[in-house]
Design an enzyme around this catalytic site. Structure first.
Site, PDB file in Angstrom:
ATOM      1  N   PHE A 118       0.827  -1.213   0.000  1.00 48.05           N
ATOM      2  CA  PHE A 118       0.000   0.000   0.000  1.00 48.05           C
ATOM      3  C   PHE A 118       0.861   1.263   0.000  1.00 48.05           C
ATOM      4  O   PHE A 118       0.613   2.210   0.759  1.00 48.05           O
ATOM      5  CB  PHE A 118      -0.947   0.043   1.205  1.00 48.05           C
ATOM      6  CG  PHE A 118      -2.065  -0.970   1.194  1.00 48.05           C
ATOM      7  CD1 PHE A 118      -2.359  -1.714   0.075  1.00 48.05           C
ATOM      8  CD2 PHE A 118      -2.832  -1.164   2.344  1.00 48.05           C
ATOM      9  CE1 PHE A 118      -3.401  -2.639   0.076  1.00 48.05           C
ATOM     10  CE2 PHE A 118      -3.879  -2.083   2.360  1.00 48.05           C
ATOM     11  CZ  PHE A 118      -4.155  -2.818   1.224  1.00 48.05           C
ATOM     12  N   SER A 179      -5.581  -7.787   0.908  1.00 47.85           N
ATOM     13  CA  SER A 179      -4.197  -7.760   0.444  1.00 47.85           C
ATOM     14  C   SER A 179      -3.323  -8.607   1.373  1.00 47.85           C
ATOM     15  O   SER A 179      -3.449  -8.514   2.596  1.00 47.85           O
ATOM     16  CB  SER A 179      -3.656  -6.332   0.420  1.00 47.85           C
ATOM     17  OG  SER A 179      -2.251  -6.337   0.192  1.00 47.85           O
ATOM     18  N   ASN A 181      -0.177  -8.140   1.764  1.00 47.46           N
ATOM     19  CA  ASN A 181       1.076  -7.417   1.974  1.00 47.46           C
ATOM     20  C   ASN A 181       1.054  -6.417   3.123  1.00 47.46           C
ATOM     21  O   ASN A 181       2.024  -5.694   3.340  1.00 47.46           O
ATOM     22  CB  ASN A 181       1.477  -6.708   0.680  1.00 47.46           C
ATOM     23  CG  ASN A 181       1.716  -7.687  -0.446  1.00 47.46           C
ATOM     24  OD1 ASN A 181       2.323  -8.740  -0.240  1.00 47.46           O
ATOM     25  ND2 ASN A 181       1.218  -7.363  -1.631  1.00 47.46           N
ATOM     26  N   THR A 182      -0.066  -6.341   3.860  1.00 45.58           N
ATOM     27  CA  THR A 182      -0.132  -5.543   5.084  1.00 45.58           C
ATOM     28  C   THR A 182      -0.392  -6.494   6.241  1.00 45.58           C
ATOM     29  O   THR A 182      -1.415  -7.191   6.247  1.00 45.58           O
ATOM     30  CB  THR A 182      -1.258  -4.491   5.010  1.00 45.58           C
ATOM     31  OG1 THR A 182      -0.945  -3.541   3.978  1.00 45.58           O
ATOM     32  CG2 THR A 182      -1.397  -3.750   6.332  1.00 45.58           C
ATOM     33  N   LYS A 218     -13.496  -6.340  -1.515  1.00 45.78           N
ATOM     34  CA  LYS A 218     -12.560  -7.126  -2.319  1.00 45.78           C
ATOM     35  C   LYS A 218     -12.096  -8.323  -1.504  1.00 45.78           C
ATOM     36  O   LYS A 218     -11.602  -8.166  -0.382  1.00 45.78           O
ATOM     37  CB  LYS A 218     -11.357  -6.274  -2.738  1.00 45.78           C
ATOM     38  CG  LYS A 218     -10.467  -6.952  -3.776  1.00 45.78           C
ATOM     39  CD  LYS A 218      -9.506  -5.957  -4.394  1.00 45.78           C
ATOM     40  CE  LYS A 218      -8.736  -6.565  -5.562  1.00 45.78           C
ATOM     41  NZ  LYS A 218      -7.903  -5.556  -6.236  1.00 45.78           N
ATOM     42  N   ASN A 247      -8.451 -10.665  -5.103  1.00 44.47           N
ATOM     43  CA  ASN A 247      -7.159 -10.039  -4.885  1.00 44.47           C
ATOM     44  C   ASN A 247      -6.062 -11.011  -5.332  1.00 44.47           C
ATOM     45  O   ASN A 247      -6.345 -12.049  -5.936  1.00 44.47           O
ATOM     46  CB  ASN A 247      -6.995  -9.683  -3.398  1.00 44.47           C
ATOM     47  CG  ASN A 247      -6.188  -8.416  -3.193  1.00 44.47           C
ATOM     48  OD1 ASN A 247      -5.156  -8.219  -3.825  1.00 44.47           O
ATOM     49  ND2 ASN A 247      -6.653  -7.542  -2.311  1.00 44.47           N
TER      50      ASN A 247
END
Length: 343
Positions: A118, A179, A181-182, A218, A247
């Site tokens: 992000f 996501s 990635n967080t 999402k 996603n």
């Protein structure tokens, strides 16, 4: 073919084979184009209107979140044939994202791995840009997510801030809780956490407009059927307008050849290895909700038939990211022509 054989290799050579530099320079170049590009529109745009969750789209092909996070090239995307654009994912707080390198191209597999995290200039900066430059000529979706430094316990207010700041500019909002990635973000897909988040966002939205902007969720492709069914029940209970499926994935199934070694990099995988799973999730959502919940299908769309298969599975609209990055704007034209007149 020209893009894949000549233009893309040239871009990578100029950018020292760094995918993120290619991405950055491409968006920067597109941001410098004039607002009105009739010649490009004549080549790529297709008029195939569809009305979904109350919004009229000039065609069914959208640019997925992640390509133009901060809305820098908004006036270029319609000229390249897109019927809608989703910016973000944007967070309340500006953040640099994860350490580089964090973007990897697996061209032989038609795939990308990213762990961007992000990276964006923040909700207020995007709002200021939209206020100064205006919206694109097609519907604008804004994907909102949680700031990395904000604890999960404070996630709701973090999302609400972004929603309020950007509300005057969005035709719809996408709530990104999927996501990979967080850290901890996907925990917001659990029933209680998602119910609290959606309830507060819907209440906030209702207080901002007589006709609230559609709210979409999402979802991750890695959810089990039971977990996805539970998530859909929460979405329906809170009047969510639609689902974006899907996603990126943590799975590495489908990667072949020498690039399988790159697959050991952490992050979300997108592109051809996700094609089948994205279609499965779209079909599950469509069947589980009896077709009552509109779906934007995204994941592994690298051809017109890929997009048509998502619509056949139950999607109303499609989005592209990896396919566009690897194959260029000719893919948008191909998909639009394939879907033209689809019923």
């Amino acid at each position: 073919m020209l893009f894949e054989k000549l233009l893309r290799p040239a871009l990578y050579r100029v950018c020292a084979n760094d995918p993120e530099t290619v991405h950055e320079r491409t968006v920067r170049a597109l941001s410098l184009l004039p607002a009105h590009l009739p010649l490009l529109r004549g080549v790529y745009a297709v008029d195939d209107p569809a009305t979904v969750f109350g919004i009229r789209f000039p065609n069914r092909v959208g640019l997925a979140a992640g390509m133009d996070k901060d809305g820098r090239a908004l006036h270029a995307w319609p000229a390249l044939g897109f019927g809608f654009v989703e910016v973000g994912t944007v967070t309340r707080l500006a953040q640099p994202g994860n350490a580089k390198p964090r973007l990897f191209t697996l061209a032989a597999n038609d795939a990308i791995i990213n762990r961007m995290g992000f990276n964006n200039a923040g909700a207020d900066a995007l709002a200021a840009r939209l206020a100064a430059r205006g919206k694109p000529a097609v519907p604008l979706g804004i994907s909102i997510g949680k700031s990395k430094v904000v604890p999960l316990a404070d996630a709701v207010e973090d999302y609400r801030y972004s929603l309020r700041a950007l509300y005057p500019y969005a035709d719809y909002f996408a709530v990104n809780v999927s996501s990979p990635n967080t850290p901890g973000l996907r925990e917001l897909q659990d029933r209680s956490a998602l119910s609290e988040l959606l309830g507060e966002l819907q209440r906030t939205s209702a207080g901002l407009a007589a006709t609230p902007a559609p709210l979409l969720v999402k979802v991750a492709p890695d959810l089990t059927d039971s977990a996805l069914a539970e998530l859909l029940e929460v979405c329906e209970a809170h009047g969510v307008a639609g689902i974006i499926a899907t996603n990126t994935t943590l799975s590495r199934a489908g990667l072949t050849g020498p690039e399988a070694e790159i697959g050991k990099e952490t992050g979300g995988l997108s592109g051809r290895p996700l094609t089948g799973r994205a279609r499965e999730v779209v079909r599950f959502v469509h069947e589980h909700t009896g077709g009552k919940l509109p779906i934007i299908g995204v994941g592994g769309v690298l051809s017109g038939p890929d997009a048509r298969a998502l619509l056949d599975a139950g999607a109303s609209l499609v989005q592209v990211y990896t396919g566009f990055a690897l194959k260029g704007p000719g893919l948008v034209r191909e998909i639009n022509r394939t879907l033209a007149g689809w019923r």
